[in-house]
Design a protein around this motif. Structure first.
Motif: not given
Length: 283
Positions: A15-20, A36-41
């Protein structure tokens, strides 16, 4: 706790790779989604750190020193297959440095190195050339279609890394040959396979010619046979007095009594494996 940490980590990575990729490609994303994605990371990193600390503490209470405890905790948190894949990359980069320096890995003084890479290096070089051409063509096409700089950079990095991996595989096979020493025979395939066979377990060495091997490293169900092929070829067979345990690239164990493998010069291998005759002085 460990199982949860592993599951969350492997779910978050893609998920983080896709977002990047979307971000560097210039795709507009809602601010709340990115936050939200960064908070999840961050939450996942905290969970992994807490789990690692708990495992480390358990090992220390068991009497292990700091280094041993850290390695054990890392081993319990990260699956063996993942650690092996990371190890392949690390060994490949070391092999590239050895290749440039014209040195070999794991060949002690007095041992005989048996190369096996000549049968496949030319083919892999052709494959490498095709990959480089693909990288150039992809860049030209993306520019022609007006792709964003970020998206072109993603393709460039992925393709360049793939080229580097192929170079590392070639280098590992060149710099990590089979090795025959006074005590053992070390059968290898690049950074992916390494088997040490004590010489006292070798009952017989035979030269053969097989050109139809399927796969590179495999274990045949019938006959407890281990195959370490190069370019679909094997030309040497070791018959053992008793089975030996081999660890396959991703960690699976197998018992083998017969080993088929390949060397560029099988005659040199047989001479190196031939028992040494003691010199008897004249009476």
């Amino acid at each position: 706790m460990v199982r949860i940490a592993r599951s969350v980590l492997f779910a978050m990575l893609p998920m983080e790779l896709l977002l990047a990729v979307l971000l560097v490609s210039g795709v507009p994303l809602p601010g709340p989604l990115v936050a939200a994605a960064e908070a999840a990371v961050v939450a996942v990193l905290v969970l992994e750190a807490a789990t690692l600390y708990r495992l480390f503490g358990a090992e220390r209470r068991g009497g292990a020193d700091r280094r041993t405890a850290l390695r054990a905790a890392y081993g319990r948190l990260v699956p063996d297959q993942v650690r092996r894949i990371v190890g392949f990359d690390a060994k490949g980069m070391v092999s590239l440095a050895l290749w440039v320096a014209r040195r070999r890995h794991g060949v002690p003084h007095g041992a005989t190195a048996l190369s096996y890479s000549r049968a496949q290096t030319s083919t892999m070089m052709i494959f490498l050339f095709a990959m480089v051409m693909e990288l150039i063509v992809a860049e030209i096409l993306l520019r022609a279609f007006g792709a964003p700089v970020g998206l072109r950079a993603v393709f460039l990095v992925v393709d360049a890394y793939t080229v580097l991996v192929v170079l590392a595989v070639i280098a590992a096979c060149v710099t990590r040959p089979h090795v025959v020493s006074a005590d053992e025979v070390r059968i290898r395939y690049g950074a992916f396979f390494d088997l040490r066979v004590p010489r006292e377990r070798i009952a017989q060495v035979r030269q053969v010619r097989n050109f139809n091997e399927n796969g590179t490293i495999k274990v045949e169900v019938k006959g407890d046979r281990l195959v370490v092929a190069v370019a679909s070829q094997t030309n040497l067979i070791l018959d053992l007095t008793e089975p030996i345990t081999a660890i396959r690239p991703l960690g699976r164990h197998a018992e083998a009594r017969v080993i088929r493998f390949f060397a560029d010069d099988p005659g040199a291998a047989i001479r190196a494996l031939r028992p040494r005759r003691e010199h008897v002085p004249d009476s």
